[in-house]
Design a protein around this motif. Structure first.
Motif, PDB file in Angstrom:
ATOM      1  N   SER A  63       8.260  -6.763  41.448  1.00 19.87           N
ATOM      2  CA  SER A  63       8.660  -7.914  40.643  1.00 19.87           C
ATOM      3  C   SER A  63       7.455  -8.668  40.103  1.00 19.87           C
ATOM      4  CB  SER A  63       9.529  -8.870  41.462  1.00 19.87           C
ATOM      5  OG  SER A  63      10.720  -8.242  41.875  1.00 19.87           O
ATOM      6  N   HIS A  64       6.411  -8.810  40.924  1.00 18.48           N
ATOM      7  CA  HIS A  64       5.289  -9.655  40.547  1.00 18.48           C
ATOM      8  C   HIS A  64       4.073  -8.876  40.029  1.00 18.48           C
ATOM      9  CE1 HIS A  64       7.099 -13.396  42.042  1.00 18.48           C
ATOM     10  NE2 HIS A  64       7.650 -12.619  42.951  1.00 18.48           N
ATOM     11  N   GLN A  65       4.004  -7.602  40.342  1.00 16.84           N
ATOM     12  CA  GLN A  65       2.931  -6.757  39.819  1.00 16.84           C
ATOM     13  C   GLN A  65       3.525  -5.434  39.344  1.00 16.84           C
ATOM     14  OE1 GLN A  65       0.168  -6.710  43.223  1.00 16.84           O
ATOM     15  NE2 GLN A  65      -1.191  -8.058  42.071  1.00 16.84           N
ATOM     16  N   PRO A  66       4.406  -5.500  38.330  1.00 14.63           N
ATOM     17  CA  PRO A  66       5.079  -4.274  37.892  1.00 14.63           C
ATOM     18  C   PRO A  66       4.086  -3.262  37.344  1.00 14.63           C
ATOM     19  CG  PRO A  66       5.433  -6.065  36.320  1.00 14.63           C
ATOM     20  CD  PRO A  66       4.778  -6.674  37.522  1.00 14.63           C
ATOM     21  N   ALA A  67       4.177  -2.061  37.845  1.00 12.65           N
ATOM     22  CA  ALA A  67       3.303  -0.973  37.411  1.00 12.65           C
ATOM     23  C   ALA A  67       3.897   0.318  37.959  1.00 12.65           C
ATOM     24  CB  ALA A  67       1.872  -1.175  37.922  1.00 12.65           C
ATOM     25  N   PRO A 371      14.119  -3.331  33.986  1.00 12.69           N
ATOM     26  CA  PRO A 371      13.749  -2.237  33.068  1.00 12.69           C
ATOM     27  C   PRO A 371      14.331  -2.392  31.666  1.00 12.69           C
ATOM     28  CG  PRO A 371      15.424  -1.494  34.621  1.00 12.69           C
ATOM     29  CD  PRO A 371      15.033  -2.882  35.044  1.00 12.69           C
ATOM     30  N   GLN A 372      15.504  -3.033  31.537  1.00 14.71           N
ATOM     31  CA  GLN A 372      16.187  -3.048  30.247  1.00 14.71           C
ATOM     32  C   GLN A 372      15.370  -3.695  29.128  1.00 14.71           C
ATOM     33  OE1 GLN A 372      18.857  -1.329  29.662  1.00 14.71           O
ATOM     34  NE2 GLN A 372      18.977  -1.924  27.503  1.00 14.71           N
ATOM     35  N   PRO A 373      14.773  -4.885  29.333  1.00 13.85           N
ATOM     36  CA  PRO A 373      13.958  -5.451  28.249  1.00 13.85           C
ATOM     37  C   PRO A 373      12.806  -4.544  27.835  1.00 13.85           C
ATOM     38  CG  PRO A 373      14.437  -7.129  29.897  1.00 13.85           C
ATOM     39  CD  PRO A 373      14.882  -5.823  30.463  1.00 13.85           C
ATOM     40  N   ARG A 374      12.178  -3.891  28.797  1.00 14.62           N
ATOM     41  CA  ARG A 374      11.076  -2.976  28.474  1.00 14.62           C
ATOM     42  C   ARG A 374      11.587  -1.773  27.679  1.00 14.62           C
ATOM     43  NH1 ARG A 374       6.382  -3.963  31.383  1.00 14.62           N
ATOM     44  NH2 ARG A 374       6.592  -5.565  32.992  1.00 14.62           N
ATOM     45  N   LEU A 375      12.742  -1.257  28.059  1.00  8.83           N
ATOM     46  CA  LEU A 375      13.310  -0.124  27.334  1.00  8.83           C
ATOM     47  C   LEU A 375      13.625  -0.508  25.890  1.00  8.83           C
ATOM     48  CD1 LEU A 375      15.677   1.233  30.121  1.00  8.83           C
ATOM     49  CD2 LEU A 375      13.908   2.583  28.983  1.00  8.83           C
ATOM     50  N   ALA A 395       5.454   1.561  30.690  1.00 10.75           N
ATOM     51  CA  ALA A 395       4.793   2.333  31.751  1.00 10.75           C
ATOM     52  C   ALA A 395       5.425   2.167  33.128  1.00 10.75           C
ATOM     53  CB  ALA A 395       3.307   1.997  31.790  1.00 10.75           C
ATOM     54  N   PRO A 396       5.736   0.932  33.595  1.00 12.19           N
ATOM     55  CA  PRO A 396       6.322   0.811  34.941  1.00 12.19           C
ATOM     56  C   PRO A 396       7.650   1.552  35.094  1.00 12.19           C
ATOM     57  CG  PRO A 396       5.544  -1.322  34.160  1.00 12.19           C
ATOM     58  CD  PRO A 396       5.497  -0.386  32.991  1.00 12.19           C
ATOM     59  N   VAL A 397       8.363   1.724  33.990  1.00  7.50           N
ATOM     60  CA  VAL A 397       9.643   2.448  34.029  1.00  7.50           C
ATOM     61  C   VAL A 397       9.409   3.937  33.792  1.00  7.50           C
ATOM     62  CG1 VAL A 397      11.970   2.586  33.060  1.00  7.50           C
ATOM     63  CG2 VAL A 397      10.772   0.387  33.112  1.00  7.50           C
ATOM     64  N   LEU A 398       8.584   4.247  32.805  1.00  7.88           N
ATOM     65  CA  LEU A 398       8.346   5.642  32.427  1.00  7.88           C
ATOM     66  C   LEU A 398       7.701   6.439  33.549  1.00  7.88           C
ATOM     67  CD1 LEU A 398       8.395   7.710  30.071  1.00  7.88           C
ATOM     68  CD2 LEU A 398       6.140   6.857  29.416  1.00  7.88           C
ATOM     69  N   TYR A 399       6.830   5.790  34.326  1.00  9.00           N
ATOM     70  CA  TYR A 399       6.123   6.478  35.402  1.00  9.00           C
ATOM     71  C   TYR A 399       6.580   5.998  36.778  1.00  9.00           C
ATOM     72  CZ  TYR A 399       3.166   7.340  31.342  1.00  9.00           C
ATOM     73  OH  TYR A 399       2.711   7.678  30.099  1.00  9.00           O
ATOM     74  N   ASP A 400       7.813   5.549  36.863  1.00 10.40           N
ATOM     75  CA  ASP A 400       8.374   5.102  38.140  1.00 10.40           C
ATOM     76  C   ASP A 400       8.267   6.221  39.171  1.00 10.40           C
ATOM     77  OD1 ASP A 400       9.960   4.127  40.244  1.00 10.40           O
ATOM     78  OD2 ASP A 400      11.348   3.134  38.887  1.00 10.40           O
ATOM     79  N   PRO A 405      17.808   6.473  36.689  1.00 14.95           N
ATOM     80  CA  PRO A 405      18.388   6.612  35.344  1.00 14.95           C
ATOM     81  C   PRO A 405      17.533   5.943  34.275  1.00 14.95           C
ATOM     82  CG  PRO A 405      20.096   6.056  36.946  1.00 14.95           C
ATOM     83  CD  PRO A 405      18.782   5.939  37.652  1.00 14.95           C
ATOM     84  N   ASP A 406      16.898   4.821  34.620  1.00 16.48           N
ATOM     85  CA  ASP A 406      16.064   4.137  33.636  1.00 16.48           C
ATOM     86  C   ASP A 406      14.823   4.955  33.300  1.00 16.48           C
ATOM     87  OD1 ASP A 406      17.610   1.722  33.295  1.00 16.48           O
ATOM     88  OD2 ASP A 406      16.991   1.161  35.314  1.00 16.48           O
TER      89      ASP A 406
END
Length: 423
Positions: A63-67, A371-375, A395-400, A405-406
């Protein structure tokens, strides 16, 4: 809300490796274990507090350091904070050894550091090593709290940076050089007494906790809110029963504004724009500047414009955006109007103007773990031809670390972009 699975608490200990160790101990005493009755090793049960603290630590960092983090690192962060203890002087102990972790290494052995750093241990067909929260703790302890050489810390930093940029784990792990040497360093450390970390002392807060008494109406909304939060997508025909159940639960609250807004949310998400609009209007008749009611009215008007005659679409969308602009002005900290304003352009297939893009950036900053706003931002940036910026945003979503599903949606965005560029 954090959900804890019971399977995360229980760890079988009666393993073949544990029995082999028992035989080795007997042999060291000059005893024969072949005909001896095997020693039964009961399962190790982690406390629910340890599982909860670990899950919260992972939630906090995301939440505080998304990566993008490797899976072992997130597991390790959770394990480090699963042993947290609050001292009477206000200090906090953490990163200490989990109870009975020596028994776990006896039953499962140590880990192969190469296989963890390269991600090979994540392969479902991988069997040489078992990964447990106790191994995750030891791995994180070694890299984050042991007196390793400065060059090792630099290697870890480069490894983490590479993974955050989407580099495969196996390639990122090459920065560590000779893995056998690293394994020996790790095994030497694993035999040493483990230390813990402690925060500074501070004055213990002795004030009474703040307790807010809920009205009967507020209490009645708890169950419908939880039910609505469980809708992971717009309900289809099979979800009509859930919508009816939700509406029945709200019916007894009459014209309560919070109940009307919850009903409006359910109807808008279910595609019933007119009902959503009517409920939002009822709230606005009493409080014309209610940002949430304005937001749901705006999205209902957007739905109406997009589903109506093409000749009326431009005027309908302009009216919807005017309402959403009022919602943004009414509460500049609210994220819902900013999201709906952005979507009024993307859903219509129109270029998103800069104010709407900046608004969605504000949403992503306010909810870094969402994830939704980033998507949505990445999708529009890709449409504008800004692939590098889109990749940084997503990046935090793409390389989770997990196959969510996100993450699949994020991968699809770039796959479609590549296909369009190279038909």
């Amino acid at each position: 809300m954090l959900a804890l699975a019971r399977v995360d608490q229980n760890l079988p200990m009666d393993t073949a490796k544990a029995r082999d160790r028992d035989c080795e101990d007997m042999a060291a005493q000059g005893l024969d274990c072949i005909d001896a009755k095997p020693v039964y090793h009961p399962a190790l049960v982690r406390t629910w507090q340890a599982v909860l603290y670990g899950a919260y630590a992972q939630h906090f960092i995301l939440s505080h350091q998304p990566a993008a983090y490797p899976r072992w690192y997130l597991d390790g962060i959770g394990a480090l904070f699963s042993t947290v203890e609050y001292r009477r002087d206000g200090a906090v102990d953490y990163a200490g050894p989990p109870e009975n972790y020596r028994q776990v290494t006896r039953s499962y052995g140590l880990l192969n550091i190469r296989d963890v750093l390269t991600g090979r241990y994540l392969d479902p067909a991988y069997h040489p090593m078992v990964w447990t929260p106790y191994h995750a703790w030891l791995m994180a302890q070694f890299f984050l709290y042991s007196p390793i050489k400065p060059e090792r810390r630099e290697q870890l930093s480069r490894y983490m940076a590479a993974i955050a940029q989407g580099t495969p784990m196996a390639r990122a792990a090459t920065v560590f050089g000779d893995m056998q040497h690293l394994q020996r360093e790790f095994e030497v450390y694993a035999e040493k007494p483990a230390s813990l970390a402690r925060t500074d002392k501070h004055a213990v807060q002795s004030a009474e906790p703040v307790i807010a008494a809920l009205s009967p109406e507020q209490a009645a909304l708890i169950a419908p809110r939880i039910q609505l939060a469980g809708w992971t997508s717009t309900p289809d025909a099979s979800g009509a029963e859930r919508l009816n159940q939700l509406q029945q639960g709200l019916a007894g609250l009459g014209q309560d504004s919070d109940a009307l807004l919850l009903a409006a949310q359910a109807d808008c998400r279910a595609g019933h724009a007119e009902r959503c609009l009517a409920q939002a209007e009822q709230v606005l008749a009493r409080t014309p500047d209610n940002a949430t009611a304005l937001a749901w009215k705006g999205i209902a008007l957007t739905d109406r414009a997009l589903s109506g005659p093409a000749a009326d679409r431009a005027a309908g969308l302009a009216a919807a955006r005017d309402v959403l602009g009022r919602a943004i002005h009414a509460d500049d900290s609210a994220t819902l109007p900013l999201i709906f304003y952005f979507e009024s352009f993307t859903r219509a297939g129109e270029p998103v103007p800069e104010p709407a893009m900046q608004g969605m950036v504000r949403v992503a900053r306010a909810m870094p773990e969402a994830p939704q706003p980033r998507l949505e931002l990445a999708g529009e940036l890709l449409r504008e031809g800004k692939a590098d910026l889109a990749r940084r945003v997503i990046a935090p979503v793409l390389y989770d670390a997990d196959e969510t599903p996100d993450r699949i949606r994020a991968q699809s965005l770039f796959a479609m972009k590549d296909t369009a560029a190279h038909p």
